[in-house]
Structure formats: structure tokens, C-alpha cells
Design a protein around this motif. Structure first.
Motif, PDB file in Angstrom:
ATOM      1  N   LEU A   1       0.833  -1.190   0.000  1.00  0.00           N
ATOM      2  CA  LEU A   1       0.000   0.000   0.000  1.00  0.00           C
ATOM      3  C   LEU A   1       0.871   1.244   0.000  1.00  0.00           C
ATOM      4  CD1 LEU A   1      -2.707  -0.989   2.610  1.00  0.00           C
ATOM      5  CD2 LEU A   1      -2.858  -1.097   0.136  1.00  0.00           C
ATOM      6  N   PRO A   2       0.454   2.299  -0.715  1.00  0.00           N
ATOM      7  CA  PRO A   2       1.267   3.512  -0.775  1.00  0.00           C
ATOM      8  C   PRO A   2       1.336   4.198   0.574  1.00  0.00           C
ATOM      9  CG  PRO A   2      -0.890   3.871  -1.761  1.00  0.00           C
ATOM     10  CD  PRO A   2      -0.779   2.397  -1.489  1.00  0.00           C
ATOM     11  N   CYS A   3       2.484   4.791   0.873  1.00  0.00           N
ATOM     12  CA  CYS A   3       2.642   5.508   2.129  1.00  0.00           C
ATOM     13  C   CYS A   3       1.959   6.858   2.045  1.00  0.00           C
ATOM     14  CB  CYS A   3       4.124   5.703   2.450  1.00  0.00           C
ATOM     15  SG  CYS A   3       4.953   4.157   2.851  1.00  0.00           S
ATOM     16  N   ARG A   4       1.483   7.309   3.182  1.00  0.00           N
ATOM     17  CA  ARG A   4       0.754   8.564   3.268  1.00  0.00           C
ATOM     18  C   ARG A   4       1.719   9.736   3.340  1.00  0.00           C
ATOM     19  NH1 ARG A   4      -1.516  12.634   3.817  1.00  0.00           N
ATOM     20  NH2 ARG A   4      -3.673  13.082   4.347  1.00  0.00           N
ATOM     21  N   PRO A   5       1.605  10.766   2.453  1.00  0.00           N
ATOM     22  CA  PRO A   5       2.487  11.935   2.557  1.00  0.00           C
ATOM     23  C   PRO A   5       2.342  12.610   3.905  1.00  0.00           C
ATOM     24  CG  PRO A   5       1.279  11.952   0.488  1.00  0.00           C
ATOM     25  CD  PRO A   5       0.685  10.858   1.330  1.00  0.00           C
TER      26      PRO A   5
ATOM     27  N   VAL B   1      -8.509   2.292   8.783  1.00  0.00           N
ATOM     28  CA  VAL B   1      -7.049   2.329   8.618  1.00  0.00           C
ATOM     29  C   VAL B   1      -6.653   1.839   7.225  1.00  0.00           C
ATOM     30  CG1 VAL B   1      -4.874   1.327   9.399  1.00  0.00           C
ATOM     31  CG2 VAL B   1      -6.558   2.114  11.080  1.00  0.00           C
ATOM     32  N   LEU B   2      -7.227   0.717   6.813  1.00  0.00           N
ATOM     33  CA  LEU B   2      -6.890   0.149   5.515  1.00  0.00           C
ATOM     34  C   LEU B   2      -7.333   1.050   4.374  1.00  0.00           C
ATOM     35  CD1 LEU B   2      -7.816  -3.529   6.370  1.00  0.00           C
ATOM     36  CD2 LEU B   2      -5.527  -2.702   5.832  1.00  0.00           C
ATOM     37  N   ALA B   3      -8.496   1.697   4.534  1.00  0.00           N
ATOM     38  CA  ALA B   3      -8.964   2.634   3.507  1.00  0.00           C
ATOM     39  C   ALA B   3      -8.053   3.854   3.441  1.00  0.00           C
ATOM     40  CB  ALA B   3     -10.405   3.051   3.797  1.00  0.00           C
TER      41      ALA B   3
ATOM     42  N   ASP C   1     -11.610  -1.807  -1.195  1.00  0.00           N
ATOM     43  CA  ASP C   1     -11.832  -1.105  -2.465  1.00  0.00           C
ATOM     44  C   ASP C   1     -13.275  -0.600  -2.570  1.00  0.00           C
ATOM     45  OD1 ASP C   1      -9.219  -1.549  -3.213  1.00  0.00           O
ATOM     46  OD2 ASP C   1      -9.676  -3.245  -4.529  1.00  0.00           O
ATOM     47  N   SER C   2     -14.228  -1.390  -2.119  1.00  0.00           N
ATOM     48  CA  SER C   2     -15.633  -0.971  -2.164  1.00  0.00           C
ATOM     49  C   SER C   2     -15.888   0.207  -1.231  1.00  0.00           C
ATOM     50  CB  SER C   2     -16.549  -2.149  -1.797  1.00  0.00           C
ATOM     51  OG  SER C   2     -16.545  -3.126  -2.811  1.00  0.00           O
ATOM     52  N   ILE C   3     -15.295   0.161  -0.045  1.00  0.00           N
ATOM     53  CA  ILE C   3     -15.443   1.278   0.888  1.00  0.00           C
ATOM     54  C   ILE C   3     -14.890   2.553   0.275  1.00  0.00           C
ATOM     55  CG2 ILE C   3     -14.543   2.208   3.073  1.00  0.00           C
ATOM     56  CD1 ILE C   3     -14.876  -0.616   4.238  1.00  0.00           C
ATOM     57  N   ASN C   4     -13.722   2.481  -0.322  1.00  0.00           N
ATOM     58  CA  ASN C   4     -13.136   3.677  -0.926  1.00  0.00           C
ATOM     59  C   ASN C   4     -13.938   4.165  -2.119  1.00  0.00           C
ATOM     60  OD1 ASN C   4     -10.978   4.462   0.715  1.00  0.00           O
ATOM     61  ND2 ASN C   4      -9.597   2.934  -0.160  1.00  0.00           N
TER      62      ASN C   4
END
Length: 301
Positions: free
Chosen positions: A13-17, A198-200, A167-170
Motif C-alpha cells: 500500500l502507498p505511504c501517506r504523505p 485504517v486500511l482505507a 476497495d468498495s469502501i473507498n
């Protein structure tokens, strides 16, 4: 919360800026919204004493009392149910429901995960902010007929936090953003919905604040604590601590919670570092009246 995180697809998963700003709340809420929030407590607290067997009548009453309108959010895998209250800012607050009635016993999954006690909706309905607010049910909760497409017990047991679920939540959050013209998102999750938040957040770039209540933020530790089988088809929120370390966040637990004890969120906060705050409130159980104490964290950055 019911029984059942697994491996680390989350490692990709991409890191958050780290440079995104913290959430900004209005310095003074309008009188009408404050009064509405105060008056909501009476019907909310009375509703907790009388719960419809499948929670649907309670959900309708809570949504009506909070000024919400039902929304149908079609995503690639699931049709998600939500309640939306448009606001007056560019922030969308998303409240993600817990696991609901996932199991009837330790060995028998439920045929319908709709919660009998929608804690996340009670929190959303007591939110006095001027922001847009979305209550988001988990896959297969509150839906019926054709909207139950792809619904099977795995999605609320071993795969409750699978990539398809996140993915559905997002996708649903994106639809609500478009409806409200929001540009920034604050994520709130209850119980298993805390892990979903957290995962979203780990997959988004617009999250400026995150908070959980009685959140299951380390699925592997949680299943070990209860001596139950791992959530073998799910992601583990704990694997995303680095990805969300740039998001201001708060995780609230109850010292009488024997479903998700405070040690679960405390371990998550320690792994995230300075961006995360953990609080343990005395006398609070897992499904208790969290809306009574919910206003305090809403004013935090």
C-alpha cells in the motif's frame, strides 16, 4: 465484533504523505447545530434500550433523528448502504460500521451481518459539525434483494477486511465526495470498522484525520487474544502503520471492553508514532453509549 487478519498485501500500500494538513474544524459551531446535537441525545439514548431484532428499524429512526437520507452506493463488488447528511464545508466525515452480526456462535456464521446495535450510526448522528457526514455500512449490511449480490458469509467472517471490501469502501467514499463536493476526508470507524478505516486511509491521499472507537487495529493480535482462527482472507490494519503515520489520528478504547481490549489500539499507536494518540475511557464497554463522550475527539486536529 465477531470472530475471526491476515497477511501483508498491505505492505504494497502507498505511504501517506506527511505534509498534508490536519483537519480544521470551525472555531464556533452554529447554535442550531449545537442545539440539534444536544437534542439528539434524548432519542439516541432511548433507542439503545429497544433494539429491533435485525437493527433495521433502529437504523431508520437514528438516521431520521440525525437528519440523514438513505443512499445506495454501487461499487464493483458490493452494493453498500449509507446515510448521508450534506454539510457546509469541503470536509466529508465518514463513519464506518463495525462487523455487525457476523457470527451466531463460535462455529456458525450469520446469514445477515446487519448490526442490532449500529454504534457507528449513533456516533454519526451525534456529530454536531458543519461538515458533510456519511454513515457507511459494511458489505451486505442493511441490503436486500438484488442489492445482496455477491453476499456470502466469507465477506463478514474470514474476508471481512479483504482487498475487495476496502476497495468498495473507498469507491463509496469517492461517490459521497462527488455528491457533497468535498475535497478532504476524515475517517471514523467503530470496532472492525476501525480496522477498515485504517486500511482505507492507507490507499487514499485525501485523508486529513482518522479516529476509531473500540477499533480492532491488529487483527492477528486480536485473534490470538481470543484464541480463534485468523481472518485468513483479510488484510491486517497493523501492517499499514507506516502508510498512515502521516495522518493525525486518535484511537479510543474502553477499560471494560472485553471484545477489543485497549491493548490492541495501544500497540497500534506505539507502532504509528507521534501522529497517533490513544485514550482509554473508564467504564466503557464495547457496545456502550459512546455517543455520550463522542464530542470531545471531534475538536481535535
Amino acid at each position: 465484533m465477531s470472530y475471526g487478519p491476515e497477511h501483508s498485501h498491505a505492505a504494497s500500500l502507498p505511504c501517506r504523505p506527511a505534509h498534508l494538513p490536519g483537519i480544521v474544524f470551525p472555531p464556533h459551531l452554529r447554535i442550531r447545530r449545537l442545539l440539534a446535537g444536544m437534542l439528539l441525545l434524548v432519542p439516541l439514548l432511548s433507542l439503545t434500550a429497544c433494539v429491533h431484532p435485525d437493527g433495521r428499524e433502529m437504523e431508520k429512526a437514528l438516521a431520521a433523528a440525525g437528519g440523514f437520507r438513505s443512499v445506495r452506493l454501487a461499487t464493483e463488488t458490493f452494493i453498500l448502504h449509507g446515510q448521508l447528511r450534506p454539510g457546509e464545508t469541503d470536509i466529508l466525515r465518514v463513519y464506518i460500521e463495525g462487523d455487525g452480526r457476523a457470527w451466531l456462535s463460535r462455529t456458525r456464521p450469520s446469514a445477515d451481518p446487519t448490526p442490532g446495535n449500529p454504534v457507528a450510526l449513533r456516533l454519526a448522528a451525534s456529530d454536531p459539525s458543519l461538515d458533510s457526514v456519511l454513515y457507511l455500512a459494511r458489505p451486505c449490511q442493511y441490503v436486500s434483494g438484488g442489492d445482496r449480490r455477491n453476499c456470502a458469509p466469507r465477506w463478514w467472517t474470514s474476508a471481512r477486511l479483504a482487498p475487495e471490501v476496502i476497495d468498495s469502501i473507498n469507491a463509496a467514499v469517492d461517490q459521497a465526495k462527488a455528491r457533497t463536493r468535498a475535497t478532504r476526508v476524515a475517517l471514523f470507524g467503530y470496532s472492525g470498522g476501525g480496522g477498515a478505516a485504517v486500511l482505507a486511509a492507507a490507499r487514499r491521499r485525501d485523508v486529513i484525520f482518522m479516529a476509531t472507537v473500540a477499533g480492532n487495529l491488529h487483527s492477528a493480535a486480536w485473534t490470538r487474544h481470543h484464541g480463534v482462527s485468523p481472518l485468513s482472507a483479510s488484510l491486517d490494519p497493523f501492517d499499514c502503520t507506516a502508510a498512515v503515520a502521516g495522518i493525525p489520528q486518535q484511537h479510543i478504547s474502553g477499560d471494560r471492553d472485553d471484545i477489543v481490549p485497549p491493548v490492541i489500539s495501544q500497540g497500534f499507536c506505539a507502532a504509528v508514532g507521534a501522529a497517533a494518540q490513544c485514550r482509554t475511557l473508564p467504564g466503557m464497554t464495547h457496545g456502550g453509549a459512546w455517543e455520550r463522550v463522542w464530542r470531545a475527539p471531534l475538536t481535535l486536529p
